[in-house]
Design a protein around this motif. Sequence first.
Motif, PDB file in Angstrom:
ATOM      1  N   SER A  30       0.795  -1.215   0.088  1.00  0.00           N
ATOM      2  CA  SER A  30      -0.022   0.000   0.103  1.00  0.00           C
ATOM      3  C   SER A  30       0.981   1.356  -0.054  1.00  0.00           C
ATOM      4  CB  SER A  30      -0.873   0.016   1.148  1.00  0.00           C
ATOM      5  OG  SER A  30      -0.168   0.393   2.505  1.00  0.00           O
ATOM      6  N   PRO A  31       0.432   2.237  -0.575  1.00  0.00           N
ATOM      7  CA  PRO A  31       1.240   3.528  -0.508  1.00  0.00           C
ATOM      8  C   PRO A  31       1.892   4.102   0.574  1.00  0.00           C
ATOM      9  CG  PRO A  31      -0.744   3.764  -2.088  1.00  0.00           C
ATOM     10  CD  PRO A  31      -0.972   2.392  -1.336  1.00  0.00           C
ATOM     11  N   MET A  32       0.700   3.953   1.804  1.00  0.00           N
ATOM     12  CA  MET A  32       1.101   4.345   3.004  1.00  0.00           C
ATOM     13  C   MET A  32       2.399   3.725   3.572  1.00  0.00           C
ATOM     14  SD  MET A  32      -1.063   6.476   4.673  1.00  0.00           S
ATOM     15  CE  MET A  32      -1.218   6.045   6.491  1.00  0.00           C
ATOM     16  N   MET A  33       2.536   2.439   3.454  1.00  0.00           N
ATOM     17  CA  MET A  33       3.627   1.840   3.919  1.00  0.00           C
ATOM     18  C   MET A  33       4.924   2.154   3.062  1.00  0.00           C
ATOM     19  SD  MET A  33       3.044  -0.657   6.507  1.00  0.00           S
ATOM     20  CE  MET A  33       3.942  -1.686   6.326  1.00  0.00           C
ATOM     21  N   ALA A  34       4.759   1.948   1.759  1.00  0.00           N
ATOM     22  CA  ALA A  34       5.810   2.609   0.882  1.00  0.00           C
ATOM     23  C   ALA A  34       6.507   3.734   1.150  1.00  0.00           C
ATOM     24  CB  ALA A  34       5.478   2.371  -0.549  1.00  0.00           C
ATOM     25  N   LYS A  35       5.742   4.717   1.580  1.00  0.00           N
ATOM     26  CA  LYS A  35       5.832   6.267   1.784  1.00  0.00           C
ATOM     27  C   LYS A  35       6.608   6.223   3.223  1.00  0.00           C
ATOM     28  CE  LYS A  35       2.639   8.429  -1.097  1.00  0.00           C
ATOM     29  NZ  LYS A  35       1.367   9.271  -1.097  1.00  0.00           N
ATOM     30  N   ALA A  36       6.198   5.508   4.172  1.00  0.00           N
ATOM     31  CA  ALA A  36       6.458   5.425   5.598  1.00  0.00           C
ATOM     32  C   ALA A  36       8.040   5.054   5.622  1.00  0.00           C
ATOM     33  CB  ALA A  36       5.950   4.743   6.512  1.00  0.00           C
ATOM     34  N   ALA A  37       8.128   4.019   4.666  1.00  0.00           N
ATOM     35  CA  ALA A  37       9.329   3.257   4.713  1.00  0.00           C
ATOM     36  C   ALA A  37      10.443   3.994   3.861  1.00  0.00           C
ATOM     37  CB  ALA A  37       9.496   2.078   3.863  1.00  0.00           C
ATOM     38  N   ALA A  38      10.134   5.016   2.951  1.00  0.00           N
ATOM     39  CA  ALA A  38      11.136   5.707   2.478  1.00  0.00           C
ATOM     40  C   ALA A  38      11.333   7.301   2.726  1.00  0.00           C
ATOM     41  CB  ALA A  38      10.527   5.923   1.089  1.00  0.00           C
ATOM     42  N   LYS A  39      10.999   7.403   4.289  1.00  0.00           N
ATOM     43  CA  LYS A  39      11.230   8.755   4.836  1.00  0.00           C
ATOM     44  C   LYS A  39      12.838   9.356   4.641  1.00  0.00           C
ATOM     45  CE  LYS A  39       9.795  11.262   8.902  1.00  0.00           C
ATOM     46  NZ  LYS A  39       8.943  11.055  10.120  1.00  0.00           N
ATOM     47  N   PRO A  40      13.140  10.119   4.052  1.00  0.00           N
ATOM     48  CA  PRO A  40      14.174  10.800   3.738  1.00  0.00           C
ATOM     49  C   PRO A  40      15.138  11.032   5.345  1.00  0.00           C
ATOM     50  CG  PRO A  40      12.826  11.697   2.377  1.00  0.00           C
ATOM     51  CD  PRO A  40      12.139  11.204   3.378  1.00  0.00           C
ATOM     52  N   ALA A  41      16.361  10.781   5.343  1.00  0.00           N
ATOM     53  CA  ALA A  41      17.036  11.311   6.664  1.00  0.00           C
ATOM     54  C   ALA A  41      16.943  12.792   7.105  1.00  0.00           C
ATOM     55  CB  ALA A  41      18.153  10.865   6.517  1.00  0.00           C
ATOM     56  N   ASP A  42      16.531  13.588   6.261  1.00  0.00           N
ATOM     57  CA  ASP A  42      16.800  14.936   6.575  1.00  0.00           C
ATOM     58  C   ASP A  42      15.195  15.373   6.890  1.00  0.00           C
ATOM     59  OD1 ASP A  42      19.251  15.969   6.008  1.00  0.00           O
ATOM     60  OD2 ASP A  42      18.971  16.325   3.867  1.00  0.00           O
ATOM     61  N   VAL A  43      14.074  14.658   6.907  1.00  0.00           N
ATOM     62  CA  VAL A  43      12.847  14.800   7.366  1.00  0.00           C
ATOM     63  C   VAL A  43      12.985  14.472   8.880  1.00  0.00           C
ATOM     64  CG1 VAL A  43      10.646  14.526   7.003  1.00  0.00           C
ATOM     65  CG2 VAL A  43      11.898  14.440   4.866  1.00  0.00           C
ATOM     66  N   THR A  44      13.582  15.462   9.618  1.00  0.00           N
ATOM     67  CA  THR A  44      13.294  15.339  10.969  1.00  0.00           C
ATOM     68  C   THR A  44      12.520  16.137  11.473  1.00  0.00           C
ATOM     69  OG1 THR A  44      15.043  17.266  11.148  1.00  0.00           O
ATOM     70  CG2 THR A  44      15.935  14.957  11.032  1.00  0.00           C
ATOM     71  N   PRO A  45      12.146  16.204  12.831  1.00  0.00           N
ATOM     72  CA  PRO A  45      11.093  16.888  13.447  1.00  0.00           C
ATOM     73  C   PRO A  45      11.590  18.381  13.538  1.00  0.00           C
ATOM     74  CG  PRO A  45      11.194  14.950  14.834  1.00  0.00           C
ATOM     75  CD  PRO A  45      12.116  14.864  13.738  1.00  0.00           C
ATOM     76  N   ALA A  46      12.906  18.541  13.761  1.00  0.00           N
ATOM     77  CA  ALA A  46      13.487  19.992  13.795  1.00  0.00           C
ATOM     78  C   ALA A  46      13.268  20.626  12.504  1.00  0.00           C
ATOM     79  CB  ALA A  46      14.758  19.700  14.373  1.00  0.00           C
TER      80      ALA A  46
END
Length: 144
Positions: free
Chosen positions: A32-48
């Motif tokens: 499912s797209p949700m899972m694929a997207k979650a798995a591919a979270k880039p390293a720079d996408v941090t909460p800060a």
Amino acid sequence: MQKSSLLQDVAVGIAVFVLAACHSSKPVGAGSPMMAKAAAKPADVTPANVAMGDSLFNRGNCQRCHGLLGVGGTGAPALDGKKWLQLKTGSYDEIVSIVTTGVPAANIKDPTHKNPMGARGGRAALTDPQIKAVAAYVWTLSHQ
Ligand code: HEC
């Protein structure tokens, strides 16, 4: 002593192997797209970075064209990823790249968008770390 620590190593090795195997085996719904997207979270996408980018985007000049929260405006498209005009996949790297270079008038796809996007989103003063932050925020808009 020697022997038991060796056994421990082997045990840890097996545990890591089993964990890795479990991770890579696809659970139901992995496609499912949700899972694929979650798995591919880039390293720079941090909460800060996302928090800094949110502020730069919504209090800075991006929102003047793209609308508050990137919902789209008269001068520029929505950034929710439903339909990209310039980006091909909407990847984090593509977002960093387009914000850095901008969109010259000749490359604008939708003629109702009258004003080109300047380099660094029209804000020459944006530093590279700030561009990464704003790109991290923009990435979240299409990966919620
Ligand atoms: C002067 C108005 C303007 C400003 C300010 C502006 N943009 Fe844009 N942006 C545009 C236009 C115009 C396009 C291309 C739309 C087209 O091709 O029709 C664009 C395209 C984009 C795209 C690609 C969208 C797609 O559909 O592929 C992204 C991502 C983007 N801008 C992010 C930003 C960010 C982040 C900022 C602030 C740092 C920013 N923009 C500031 C006008 C602007």
